[in-house]
Each structure stands twice: as structure tokens, then as C-alpha cells.
Design a protein around this motif. Structure first.
Motif, PDB file in Angstrom:
ATOM      1  N   VAL A 312       0.845  -1.178   0.036  1.00 30.32           N
ATOM      2  CA  VAL A 312      -0.176  -0.075   0.112  1.00 30.32           C
ATOM      3  C   VAL A 312       0.707   1.334  -0.184  1.00 30.32           C
ATOM      4  N   LEU A 313       1.942   1.315   0.850  1.00 25.84           N
ATOM      5  CA  LEU A 313       2.756   2.569   0.969  1.00 25.84           C
ATOM      6  C   LEU A 313       3.556   2.736  -0.310  1.00 25.84           C
ATOM      7  N   ALA A 314       3.903   1.539  -0.857  1.00 27.13           N
ATOM      8  CA  ALA A 314       4.738   1.697  -2.022  1.00 27.13           C
ATOM      9  C   ALA A 314       4.079   2.276  -3.403  1.00 27.13           C
ATOM     10  N   ALA A 315       2.715   2.105  -3.288  1.00 20.02           N
ATOM     11  CA  ALA A 315       2.028   2.517  -4.548  1.00 20.02           C
ATOM     12  C   ALA A 315       1.874   4.045  -4.566  1.00 20.02           C
ATOM     13  N   PRO A 316       1.955   4.694  -5.557  1.00 23.67           N
ATOM     14  CA  PRO A 316       1.945   6.063  -5.824  1.00 23.67           C
ATOM     15  C   PRO A 316       0.426   6.471  -5.311  1.00 23.67           C
ATOM     16  N   CYS A 317      -0.423   5.673  -5.875  1.00 27.03           N
ATOM     17  CA  CYS A 317      -1.805   5.818  -5.345  1.00 27.03           C
ATOM     18  C   CYS A 317      -2.478   4.528  -5.376  1.00 27.03           C
ATOM     19  N   LEU A 318      -3.750   4.512  -4.964  1.00 24.47           N
ATOM     20  CA  LEU A 318      -4.438   3.202  -4.850  1.00 24.47           C
ATOM     21  C   LEU A 318      -4.728   2.751  -6.087  1.00 24.47           C
ATOM     22  N   THR A 319      -5.219   3.540  -7.281  1.00 24.88           N
ATOM     23  CA  THR A 319      -5.440   3.023  -8.388  1.00 24.88           C
ATOM     24  C   THR A 319      -4.277   2.317  -9.193  1.00 24.88           C
ATOM     25  N   LEU A 350     -15.294  12.241  -2.908  1.00 27.27           N
ATOM     26  CA  LEU A 350     -14.920  12.310  -4.172  1.00 27.27           C
ATOM     27  C   LEU A 350     -13.751  11.389  -4.618  1.00 27.27           C
ATOM     28  N   PRO A 351     -13.596  11.049  -5.832  1.00 24.12           N
ATOM     29  CA  PRO A 351     -12.626  10.087  -6.306  1.00 24.12           C
ATOM     30  C   PRO A 351     -11.124  10.652  -6.038  1.00 24.12           C
ATOM     31  N   GLU A 352     -10.971  11.975  -6.233  1.00 23.64           N
ATOM     32  CA  GLU A 352      -9.845  12.534  -5.942  1.00 23.64           C
ATOM     33  C   GLU A 352      -9.379  12.649  -4.431  1.00 23.64           C
ATOM     34  N   ASN A 353     -10.419  12.426  -3.662  1.00 19.66           N
ATOM     35  CA  ASN A 353     -10.157  12.308  -2.015  1.00 19.66           C
ATOM     36  C   ASN A 353      -9.854  10.892  -1.550  1.00 19.66           C
ATOM     37  N   LEU A 354     -10.188   9.990  -2.343  1.00 21.56           N
ATOM     38  CA  LEU A 354     -10.198   8.667  -1.867  1.00 21.56           C
ATOM     39  C   LEU A 354      -8.829   7.578  -2.448  1.00 21.56           C
ATOM     40  N   HIS A 355      -8.052   8.111  -3.173  1.00 20.67           N
ATOM     41  CA  HIS A 355      -7.309   7.183  -3.842  1.00 20.67           C
ATOM     42  C   HIS A 355      -5.694   7.465  -3.211  1.00 20.67           C
ATOM     43  N   ARG A 356      -5.410   8.132  -2.249  1.00 21.16           N
ATOM     44  CA  ARG A 356      -4.142   8.194  -1.625  1.00 21.16           C
ATOM     45  C   ARG A 356      -4.248   8.245  -0.145  1.00 21.16           C
ATOM     46  N   ILE A 357      -3.214   7.654   0.554  1.00 14.16           N
ATOM     47  CA  ILE A 357      -3.235   7.529   2.030  1.00 14.16           C
ATOM     48  C   ILE A 357      -3.457   8.827   2.768  1.00 14.16           C
ATOM     49  N   ASP A 358      -2.670   9.770   2.136  1.00 11.62           N
ATOM     50  CA  ASP A 358      -2.559  11.098   2.773  1.00 11.62           C
ATOM     51  C   ASP A 358      -3.834  11.645   2.778  1.00 11.62           C
ATOM     52  N   ASP A 359      -4.716  11.625   1.499  1.00  5.14           N
ATOM     53  CA  ASP A 359      -5.974  12.364   1.280  1.00  5.14           C
ATOM     54  C   ASP A 359      -7.020  11.416   2.214  1.00  5.14           C
TER      55      ASP A 359
END
Length: 370
Positions: A312-319, A350-359
Motif C-alpha cells: 500500500v505504501l509503495a503504490a503512488p496511489c491506490l489506483t 470524491l474520487p480525488e479524495n479517496l485514492h491516496r493514504i494522505d488524502d
């Protein structure tokens, strides 16, 4: 002359050193730190985690720190330098040991009869030496598997003439104030440029030979940092153990690839990608603020996706996670709400808020503040 290997047990401070975590400069600084200030003092050598490439052999970058940089860290383990000499022949080394007691020495492994590198490889290496009668008592806490056998911590009694000419000799004493409290820190350079340099180097044997050393250093330094954190009561970031195993595997891959190329066979195609991905995972894991919230969010996402937290941490984003889909986004939102006892505002989902751990962490903090 014949080298006599002592069978007597090592001094307690030497036995306490976590030799499997240390490089050849650190290992004998660690002996002195623990001897003067007690077991585990040496773990502070891992307080700062570095990825700082500099120009190295064959035009390749290296993360191996210069010896002078490492020696400058002695204050952090409660040592102070009282004397320094350069280019010291064995006879002068003997006189210094008689006059000053234990000496910290740097010299060439090629001329060190207690190491498997003897007459095999040139490399700077440290050891400790004291005078015992008219002979030299060498203590070396270094531990490593080599192509010529195992280097393991030990003590040896040799004639002074058997020792190499020393490039550096130091007298290190305990600092009056003791060992200071060390705090964790991280320093990172450009991981992509580093990986690309090894992937694109035309001399594949030279590149893989150096990469074998690089990945060995990478794995050891991360394990040392993790043990330092544990010694201070700090919790490890989720996925740390899996990541450390990944780095061990990477070091094995590099060595196997080097041996294949050495025998005229092709190197494994996946090594370049595995190196790049491991370096990104390393930075994602260590070079971020470690907070309980981030750990909880990461663990929750990993559970929903069915992968480990390091992935999870290695992925630039969950997508970027294979198989990731919108149904899993819904599961992640619901799992976080249930685990943390919160309710996200509908307009923020919103999608842009849900694809990264920091978001996701930011959304949780907003929900908790309401």
C-alpha cells in the motif's frame, strides 16, 4: 608467520554488538560504544536513515557513506577523539598501542589475515587492537558472508608484523557527558536517478557487482534503523517487517544476477523494476511522518485490498494497485467509518479524495474534528 586464533570468549561489550546490522566501519565503533556506555548504545548508529547517493566506482552512484562521514558520528554514541594518525606502519602501531591503550584502526582487508578477504579483495575495514605482551590482540566485530567464507566477530593474537599498514589510527575515549539521546531522522536523495544509473550502465558485471554491495548496505541500514526505533520504545511503521524481508530478497537477487553475468549468462529481466519499486517503497515507508492515524488508515486499506501494508505504501496511489476498483473504495470508506467511529461528509467522498493514504488521513481528521 602463523596466525593464532584465540579460543577465549569475546569481551562482554563485543558480544553485545548486533554485528549483523552493521557495516565494516560501524562494527568496531559499536564495540567501544557498548564497552563504555552499556549494551545497545551502538544502535544509535542507526538513528538517521539515509539514502544519499554520491559518485562511486565505475561512474555509478553509491549510498555507501564515506568513512570520514561515519567517523564524524562518534559523538552520537558517546565517544570522543583524543588522537589521530595517518599512514601508520605496524611497528609504530605497536608503540601507539603501548602508549595509549586500545586503538581504532582502518586499513586494507587484503592484508588482514583474520578475514576471508585476505589476499582476495581490497577494501577499507576497521578493527580494534591492543598490546598484549609483545604481540597484538586484534578484536573485530564484523559479521558478513563473503564469496571466500564467513567473516564473524572474534579476537585474535598476532605478531605486530602480521598487521597491515594502517591508513588511519584513532584513540577514542568515552565522552564525559555519556551517550546523548538520539532522535530518528531520514535523509533521501533521488531514487529514480539512482535506479536508472544501475539499469542503464553498459558494463553489466561492474553494475551488478556494485549493486550487490549497495543492496547489502540498504538492507543492513534499514534493519539497524528499525532496531534503534525499537530500543527507544517507538513503534514500527506498518509493513516494516515485510519491507525488510523484501530488501533481503533484493540483495539476494542482485548477487545471483551478478554471478549469472559473471558466468556469461543473462541477468534476470525483473531486477531493474524490483530495485526501483523497492526504493520507492523504502521512501514511502520511512520518509513520512509516523502517526497512529496513518498506521490505522494504511492497515485498513491493506485489509480491504488483501495486500500487505508495504505494498500500500509503495503504490503512488491506490489506483496503481492491481485489481483496484470502485467497489473497494466503498469498502475502504465503510471500514474506516466503522473502525474509527466517524462519518464522512457525503460531499467530500470524491474520487480525488479517496485514492491516496494522505488524502484519506485528511478526510478522517476532518470527520473527527466535526
Amino acid at each position: 608467520m602463523t596466525t593464532t586464533v584465540e579460543t577465549a570468549p569475546l569481551p562482554d561489550a563485543t558480544a553485545s554488538v548486533r554485528a549483523e546490522l552493521l557495516d565494516c566501519v560501524q562494527s568496531n565503533l559499536a564495540v567501544l560504544a557498548d564497552r563504555f556506555h552499556g549494551p545497545d548504545t551502538h544502535l544509535a548508529l542507526g538513528a538517521t536513515l539515509r539514502f544519499a547517493p554520491r559518485p562511486g566506482p565505475h561512474g555509478l552512484p553509491t549510498i555507501e557513506p564515506e568513512a570520514e562521514h561515519q567517523l564524524a558520528a562518534v559523538a552520537g554514541i558517546g565517544l570522543t577523539e583524543r588522537l589521530r594518525r595517518h599512514d601508520v606502519p605496524p611497528a609504530e602501531l605497536a608503540a601507539l598501542a603501548v602508549a595509549h591503550g586500545p586503538l581504532y584502526v582502518m586499513a586494507d582487508t587484503y592484508d588482514m589475515p583474520w578475514l576471508p578477504y585476505h589476499r582476495q579483495r581490497h577494501m577499507q575495514h576497521s578493527y580494534l587492537v591492543t598490546a598484549e605482551g609483545d604481540r597484538a590482540r586484534v578484536v573485530d566485530a564484523y559479521h558478513s558472508h563473503t564469496p571466500w567464507g564467513l567473516a564473524s566477530p572474534g579476537a585474535w593474537l598476532l605478531d605486530w608484523a602480521e598487521l597491515p599498514r594502517s591508513c588511519l589510527v584513532m584513540v577514542l575515549e568515552p565522552a564525559a557527558a555519556g551517550a546523548p539521546k538520539a532522535n530518528p531522522a531520514c535523509e533521501y536523495g533521488d531514487v529514480d536517478a539512482y535506479a536508472a544509473a544501475y539499469a542503464g550502465h553498459p558494463d553489466r558485471f561492474a553494475a551488478l557487482d556494485q549493486l550487490t554491495t549497495e543492496t547489502w548496505l540498504l538492507a543492513r541500514s534499514r534493519r539497524l534503523h528499525a532496531e534503534f526505533l525499537a530500543s527507544t520504545g517507538r513503534s514500527r511503521a506498518p509493513g516494516t517487517d515485510d519491507h525488510l524481508k523484501r530488501l533481503d530478497r533484493l540483495a539476494e537477487q542482485a548477487f545471483l544476477a551478478m554471478r549469472r553475468v559473471q558466468r556469461g549468462r543473462p541477468e534476470p529481466a525483473r531486477l531493474a523494476a524490483d530495485l526501483t519499486n523497492a526504493l520507492h517503497a523504502d521512501r514511502a515507508l520511512f520518509d513520512v511522518p509516523r502517526t497512529p492515524l496513518r498506521e490505522t488508515v494504511t492497515e485498513t486499506v491493506a485489509a480491504v485490498l488483501g495486500i500487505d501494508t508495504a505494498a500500500v505504501l509503495a503504490a503512488p496511489c491506490l489506483t496503481a494497485v492491481p485489481g483496484f476498483n470502485s467497489f473497494q473504495v466503498v469498502e475502504i470508506v465503510e471500514a474506516l467509518e466503522e473502525r474509527l467511529g466517524i462519518e464522512f461528509a457525503a460531499e467530500e467522498l470524491l474520487p480525488e479524495n479517496l485514492h491516496r493514504i494522505d488524502d484519506l488521513c485528511r478526510l478522517v481528521q476532518t470527520a473527527q474534528a466535526r
